[in-house]
Scaffold this active site. Sequence first.
Site, PDB file in Angstrom:
ATOM      1  N   GLN A 119       0.828  -1.204   0.000  1.00 40.06           N
ATOM      2  CA  GLN A 119       0.000   0.000   0.000  1.00 40.06           C
ATOM      3  C   GLN A 119       0.867   1.260   0.000  1.00 40.06           C
ATOM      4  O   GLN A 119       1.758   1.423   0.816  1.00 40.06           O
ATOM      5  CB  GLN A 119      -0.902  -0.007   1.240  1.00 40.06           C
ATOM      6  CG  GLN A 119      -1.725   1.248   1.462  1.00 40.06           C
ATOM      7  CD  GLN A 119      -3.031   1.260   0.688  1.00 40.06           C
ATOM      8  OE1 GLN A 119      -3.307   0.337  -0.068  1.00 40.06           O
ATOM      9  NE2 GLN A 119      -3.835   2.285   0.892  1.00 40.06           N
ATOM     10  N   ARG A 124       7.874   5.229   2.162  1.00 39.40           N
ATOM     11  CA  ARG A 124       7.562   5.574   3.552  1.00 39.40           C
ATOM     12  C   ARG A 124       8.003   4.491   4.531  1.00 39.40           C
ATOM     13  O   ARG A 124       7.819   4.624   5.747  1.00 39.40           O
ATOM     14  CB  ARG A 124       6.051   5.823   3.697  1.00 39.40           C
ATOM     15  CG  ARG A 124       5.197   4.595   3.408  1.00 39.40           C
ATOM     16  CD  ARG A 124       3.707   4.886   3.517  1.00 39.40           C
ATOM     17  NE  ARG A 124       2.935   3.643   3.391  1.00 39.40           N
ATOM     18  CZ  ARG A 124       1.774   3.439   3.979  1.00 39.40           C
ATOM     19  NH1 ARG A 124       1.237   4.372   4.728  1.00 39.40           N
ATOM     20  NH2 ARG A 124       1.130   2.295   3.817  1.00 39.40           N
ATOM     21  N   HIS A 194       0.855  12.380   1.952  1.00 41.75           N
ATOM     22  CA  HIS A 194      -0.363  11.969   2.678  1.00 41.75           C
ATOM     23  C   HIS A 194      -0.483  12.776   3.981  1.00 41.75           C
ATOM     24  O   HIS A 194      -0.485  12.220   5.077  1.00 41.75           O
ATOM     25  CB  HIS A 194      -0.263  10.472   2.963  1.00 41.75           C
ATOM     26  CG  HIS A 194      -1.551   9.792   3.287  1.00 41.75           C
ATOM     27  ND1 HIS A 194      -2.434  10.248   4.236  1.00 41.75           N
ATOM     28  CD2 HIS A 194      -2.105   8.661   2.783  1.00 41.75           C
ATOM     29  CE1 HIS A 194      -3.459   9.419   4.315  1.00 41.75           C
ATOM     30  NE2 HIS A 194      -3.278   8.452   3.437  1.00 41.75           N
ATOM     31  N   ASP A 241     -13.427   9.924   1.527  1.00 42.73           N
ATOM     32  CA  ASP A 241     -12.246   9.451   0.812  1.00 42.73           C
ATOM     33  C   ASP A 241     -12.462   9.795  -0.657  1.00 42.73           C
ATOM     34  O   ASP A 241     -13.126   9.057  -1.386  1.00 42.73           O
ATOM     35  CB  ASP A 241     -12.042   7.952   0.999  1.00 42.73           C
ATOM     36  CG  ASP A 241     -10.704   7.462   0.433  1.00 42.73           C
ATOM     37  OD1 ASP A 241      -9.951   8.299  -0.113  1.00 42.73           O
ATOM     38  OD2 ASP A 241     -10.435   6.253   0.547  1.00 42.73           O
ATOM     39  N   GLU A 291      -4.269  16.026   0.990  1.00 41.60           N
ATOM     40  CA  GLU A 291      -3.072  15.482   0.359  1.00 41.60           C
ATOM     41  C   GLU A 291      -2.847  16.071  -1.031  1.00 41.60           C
ATOM     42  O   GLU A 291      -3.770  16.096  -1.844  1.00 41.60           O
ATOM     43  CB  GLU A 291      -3.198  13.959   0.241  1.00 41.60           C
ATOM     44  CG  GLU A 291      -3.619  13.285   1.534  1.00 41.60           C
ATOM     45  CD  GLU A 291      -4.015  11.826   1.327  1.00 41.60           C
ATOM     46  OE1 GLU A 291      -3.436  11.176   0.417  1.00 41.60           O
ATOM     47  OE2 GLU A 291      -4.898  11.339   2.057  1.00 41.60           O
TER      48      GLU A 291
END
Length: 315
Positions: A119, A124, A194, A241, A291
Amino acid sequence: MAASCASTLPSLPFVSSSNSHRRFRRSGVVAMASVGQKVYAPGVAVSEGNGGLPKIDLKSPQGSEAEIYLFGACVTSFKVPNGNDLLFVRPDAVFNGQKPISGGIPHCFPQFGPGPMQQHGFARNVNWSITDSEVTEGDPAVTLELKDDSYSRSMWDFSFQALYKVSLHSTSLSTTLKITNTDDKPFSFNSALHTYFRASITGVSVKGLKGCKTLNKDPDPKNPLEGIEEREEITFPGFVDCIYLGAPSELILDSGLGDKIAISNSNWSDAVLWNPHLQMEACYKDFVCVENAKIETVQLEPKQSWVAAQKIELL
């Protein structure tokens, strides 16, 4: 081609080198370097953070502060001179060097969302290194670097360089991401920052997205509903979302805590709004994600680079 609701604003500064200000360059600093091992520019220091992970501390003469973990190159705090932290780290965040840090400004690269690799990609979830620190008129900045290795190539078999510059000012924080294809074949990617903002969700609103094409992931994230945003001001009464294609170069966030924040960008063509509502009952009331993103695939030929910048400013 997605519909655009972009407005015209001055471009944000990209990574640059100038002889007009004092520069401090230290190459080859590994992500897990011992604290105090290197000398950095004034206002830039490395210390031990949560879980023993190394972090960079930026401090401006005006009293603003920021911290960036080398793990994931994740900015986890941006405090303005009055002491308010504009960013939010979730209470369930883990600082163990194995799981991405949940909060602040995590990277999504080379993939946004679900896909063939983990994901939001791997950027990250790995250690970055410090390549440069500098101070300009008292404002500190640091540049971090990520290159391909066996771990990244196991998911995405390309050679690349990512440079991420974070600059602290009295009431703003600027970031610039530069992706360079160092391979001998082309590659493509998506990316996003994000960003989690500290908020009181019942009072949150976002302005600037009216007229944008939307991809609404509620109720079915695998089959987002296409539409056009008709609201001047977007609020968060429940689960949100939603992707906004062709987003403008500036959005205005009211955090619901008395702060109004300008989120401006150059070359991040899209935006994402997210709040998990009851899916994260312990903390959803305390943050909102606004974002900057590049949803449309970027393709780079060998030696080509892509650069995008973001600025978060307290109004």
